[in-house]
Design a protein around this motif. Structure first.
Motif, PDB file in Angstrom:
ATOM      1  N   ALA A  54       0.817  -1.206   0.000  1.00  0.00           N
ATOM      2  CA  ALA A  54       0.000   0.000   0.000  1.00  0.00           C
ATOM      3  C   ALA A  54       0.857   1.265   0.000  1.00  0.00           C
ATOM      4  O   ALA A  54       0.493   2.266  -0.612  1.00  0.00           O
ATOM      5  CB  ALA A  54      -0.928   0.006   1.213  1.00  0.00           C
ATOM      6  N   SER A  55       2.014   1.203   0.668  1.00  0.00           N
ATOM      7  CA  SER A  55       2.872   2.393   0.728  1.00  0.00           C
ATOM      8  C   SER A  55       3.910   2.422  -0.378  1.00  0.00           C
ATOM      9  O   SER A  55       4.595   3.422  -0.561  1.00  0.00           O
ATOM     10  CB  SER A  55       3.580   2.461   2.082  1.00  0.00           C
ATOM     11  OG  SER A  55       4.545   1.425   2.185  1.00  0.00           O
ATOM     12  N   GLY A  56       4.055   1.303  -1.095  1.00  0.00           N
ATOM     13  CA  GLY A  56       5.028   1.236  -2.184  1.00  0.00           C
ATOM     14  C   GLY A  56       6.445   1.038  -1.716  1.00  0.00           C
ATOM     15  O   GLY A  56       7.389   1.220  -2.477  1.00  0.00           O
ATOM     16  N   SER A  57       6.645   0.654  -0.453  1.00  0.00           N
ATOM     17  CA  SER A  57       8.009   0.465   0.048  1.00  0.00           C
ATOM     18  C   SER A  57       8.473  -0.967  -0.184  1.00  0.00           C
ATOM     19  O   SER A  57       7.686  -1.868  -0.414  1.00  0.00           O
ATOM     20  CB  SER A  57       8.101   0.812   1.537  1.00  0.00           C
ATOM     21  OG  SER A  57       7.336  -0.094   2.291  1.00  0.00           O
ATOM     22  N   GLN A  58       9.774  -1.150  -0.108  1.00  0.00           N
ATOM     23  CA  GLN A  58      10.380  -2.460  -0.306  1.00  0.00           C
ATOM     24  C   GLN A  58      10.380  -3.221   1.011  1.00  0.00           C
ATOM     25  O   GLN A  58      10.468  -2.631   2.078  1.00  0.00           O
ATOM     26  CB  GLN A  58      11.820  -2.297  -0.795  1.00  0.00           C
ATOM     27  CG  GLN A  58      11.923  -1.590  -2.121  1.00  0.00           C
ATOM     28  CD  GLN A  58      11.287  -2.402  -3.239  1.00  0.00           C
ATOM     29  OE1 GLN A  58      11.448  -3.610  -3.293  1.00  0.00           O
ATOM     30  NE2 GLN A  58      10.559  -1.750  -4.115  1.00  0.00           N
TER      31      GLN A  58
END
Length: 160
Positions: free
Chosen positions: A114-118
Protein backbone atom coordinates in the motif's frame (compact mmCIF):
# COMPACT_ATOMS: atom_id res chain seq x y z
CA UNK A 1 14.78 0.86 42.01
CA UNK A 2 12.86 0.07 38.84
CA UNK A 3 13.73 1.17 35.32
CA UNK A 4 11.47 -0.80 33.00
CA UNK A 5 9.70 0.45 29.86
CA UNK A 6 7.16 -1.28 27.63
CA UNK A 7 6.09 0.51 24.44
CA UNK A 8 4.00 -0.31 21.38
CA UNK A 9 4.38 1.79 18.28
CA UNK A 10 5.34 1.97 14.62
CA UNK A 11 8.91 2.28 13.40
CA UNK A 12 9.45 5.78 11.97
CA UNK A 13 12.64 5.15 10.00
CA UNK A 14 14.36 2.07 8.61
CA UNK A 15 16.54 0.60 11.37
CA UNK A 16 20.29 1.25 11.02
CA UNK A 17 22.69 -1.50 12.09
CA UNK A 18 26.34 -0.86 12.94
CA UNK A 19 29.05 -2.79 14.68
CA UNK A 20 30.85 -1.79 17.85
CA UNK A 21 34.62 -2.11 17.95
CA UNK A 22 34.07 -5.36 19.85
CA UNK A 23 31.99 -6.72 16.95
CA UNK A 24 28.66 -6.40 18.79
CA UNK A 25 25.74 -5.47 16.53
CA UNK A 26 24.02 -2.19 17.41
CA UNK A 27 20.76 -1.16 15.75
CA UNK A 28 19.10 2.23 16.17
CA UNK A 29 15.59 3.27 15.17
CA UNK A 30 12.72 5.46 16.33
CA UNK A 31 9.14 4.55 17.07
CA UNK A 32 6.03 6.71 17.11
CA UNK A 33 3.87 6.18 20.19
CA UNK A 34 0.48 7.85 20.66
CA UNK A 35 -0.79 9.26 23.92
CA UNK A 36 -4.08 10.94 24.74
CA UNK A 37 -4.21 14.42 26.25
CA UNK A 38 -6.34 14.08 29.34
CA UNK A 39 -7.97 17.50 29.19
CA UNK A 40 -8.78 17.69 25.49
CA UNK A 41 -9.17 14.02 24.58
CA UNK A 42 -6.88 14.50 21.58
CA UNK A 43 -3.91 12.35 20.70
CA UNK A 44 -0.28 13.46 20.66
CA UNK A 45 2.54 11.43 19.20
CA UNK A 46 5.91 10.95 20.86
CA UNK A 47 8.93 9.87 18.82
CA UNK A 48 11.18 7.70 20.94
CA UNK A 49 14.76 6.67 20.18
CA UNK A 50 15.49 2.96 20.56
CA UNK A 51 18.84 1.14 20.59
CA UNK A 52 19.34 -2.62 20.76
CA UNK A 53 22.36 -4.90 20.81
CA UNK A 54 23.44 -8.36 19.69
CA UNK A 55 20.87 -10.80 18.37
CA UNK A 56 18.02 -8.37 19.01
CA UNK A 57 19.80 -5.76 16.88
CA UNK A 58 20.35 -8.32 14.13
CA UNK A 59 16.68 -9.39 14.21
CA UNK A 60 15.39 -5.81 13.99
CA UNK A 61 17.74 -4.87 11.13
CA UNK A 62 16.87 -8.02 9.21
CA UNK A 63 13.09 -8.21 9.60
CA UNK A 64 11.77 -4.75 10.55
CA UNK A 65 11.36 -1.66 8.43
CA UNK A 66 9.66 1.73 8.45
CA UNK A 67 6.01 1.30 9.42
CA UNK A 68 6.44 -2.03 11.25
CA UNK A 69 4.27 -2.35 14.36
CA UNK A 70 6.53 -3.39 17.24
CA UNK A 71 6.52 -3.99 20.95
CA UNK A 72 9.64 -2.85 22.77
CA UNK A 73 10.67 -3.80 26.29
CA UNK A 74 13.73 -2.23 27.82
CA UNK A 75 15.05 0.50 30.05
CA UNK A 76 15.56 4.25 29.82
CA UNK A 77 19.15 5.35 29.55
CA UNK A 78 20.60 8.82 29.34
CA UNK A 79 23.96 9.57 27.77
CA UNK A 80 25.89 12.77 28.00
CA UNK A 81 28.70 14.08 25.86
CA UNK A 82 30.26 17.38 24.82
CA UNK A 83 29.36 18.57 21.31
CA UNK A 84 31.69 20.35 18.87
CA UNK A 85 31.06 23.68 20.59
CA UNK A 86 31.93 22.21 24.00
CA UNK A 87 28.32 22.23 25.22
CA UNK A 88 27.12 19.34 27.36
CA UNK A 89 24.48 17.39 25.41
CA UNK A 90 22.04 14.88 26.89
CA UNK A 91 20.60 12.04 24.82
CA UNK A 92 17.70 9.94 26.11
CA UNK A 93 16.83 6.59 24.57
CA UNK A 94 15.39 3.19 25.33
CA UNK A 95 17.91 0.35 25.50
CA UNK A 96 15.73 -2.50 24.24
CA UNK A 97 16.17 -5.94 25.71
CA UNK A 98 13.36 -7.30 23.57
CA UNK A 99 11.71 -6.18 20.33
CA UNK A 100 8.73 -8.11 18.99
CA UNK A 101 6.93 -7.83 15.68
CA UNK A 102 3.24 -7.21 16.37
CA UNK A 103 1.96 -7.71 12.83
CA UNK A 104 1.87 -10.86 10.76
CA UNK A 105 4.02 -11.27 7.68
CA UNK A 106 0.88 -10.91 5.50
CA UNK A 107 -0.08 -7.65 7.24
CA UNK A 108 3.46 -6.32 6.77
CA UNK A 109 3.41 -7.23 3.06
CA UNK A 110 0.00 -5.51 2.61
CA UNK A 111 1.31 -2.40 4.41
CA UNK A 112 4.42 -2.31 2.21
CA UNK A 113 2.39 -2.82 -0.96
CA UNK A 114 0.00 0.00 0.00
CA UNK A 115 2.87 2.39 0.73
CA UNK A 116 5.03 1.24 -2.18
CA UNK A 117 8.01 0.47 0.05
CA UNK A 118 10.38 -2.46 -0.31
CA UNK A 119 10.40 -5.34 2.19
CA UNK A 120 13.08 -5.57 4.86
CA UNK A 121 16.15 -7.13 3.30
CA UNK A 122 18.31 -10.03 4.34
CA UNK A 123 21.84 -8.80 5.15
CA UNK A 124 23.86 -8.37 1.98
CA UNK A 125 27.53 -7.71 1.29
CA UNK A 126 26.77 -3.99 0.89
CA UNK A 127 25.45 -3.75 4.44
CA UNK A 128 27.80 -2.89 7.32
CA UNK A 129 30.28 -5.59 8.21
CA UNK A 130 32.09 -6.04 11.50
CA UNK A 131 35.43 -4.27 11.80
CA UNK A 132 38.32 -6.18 10.25
CA UNK A 133 39.74 -8.78 12.58
CA UNK A 134 36.60 -8.81 14.69
CA UNK A 135 34.13 -11.68 14.99
CA UNK A 136 30.99 -11.51 12.86
CA UNK A 137 28.89 -12.36 15.90
CA UNK A 138 29.52 -11.08 19.35
CA UNK A 139 29.97 -13.53 22.17
CA UNK A 140 27.44 -13.17 24.96
CA UNK A 141 29.17 -10.49 26.95
CA UNK A 142 28.37 -7.28 28.68
CA UNK A 143 26.92 -4.45 26.64
CA UNK A 144 28.81 -1.20 26.11
CA UNK A 145 28.60 1.18 29.03
CA UNK A 146 25.43 3.18 28.26
CA UNK A 147 26.68 6.19 30.22
CA UNK A 148 30.09 6.45 28.62
CA UNK A 149 30.54 9.96 27.27
CA UNK A 150 31.60 10.44 23.68
CA UNK A 151 33.62 13.62 23.38
CA UNK A 152 34.85 13.09 19.82
CA UNK A 153 31.62 13.29 17.88
CA UNK A 154 27.98 14.40 17.94
CA UNK A 155 26.90 10.79 17.39
CA UNK A 156 26.76 9.04 20.79
CA UNK A 157 27.20 5.66 19.01
CA UNK A 158 30.27 6.54 16.97
CA UNK A 159 32.80 4.94 19.32
CA UNK A 160 30.83 1.84 20.20
Amino acid sequence: MINNVVLVGRIVNDPEMRYAQSGTQITKFRIAVSRTRVQEGQQDTDFINIVCFGKTAEFVAQYMDKGSLVGVEGRIQIRQYDDDQGRRTWYTEIAAGSVQALESRQEAERRRAASGSQPAQQPSPEQPQPPEGRPARAQPAQQPDPFQANDDNDDPFADQ
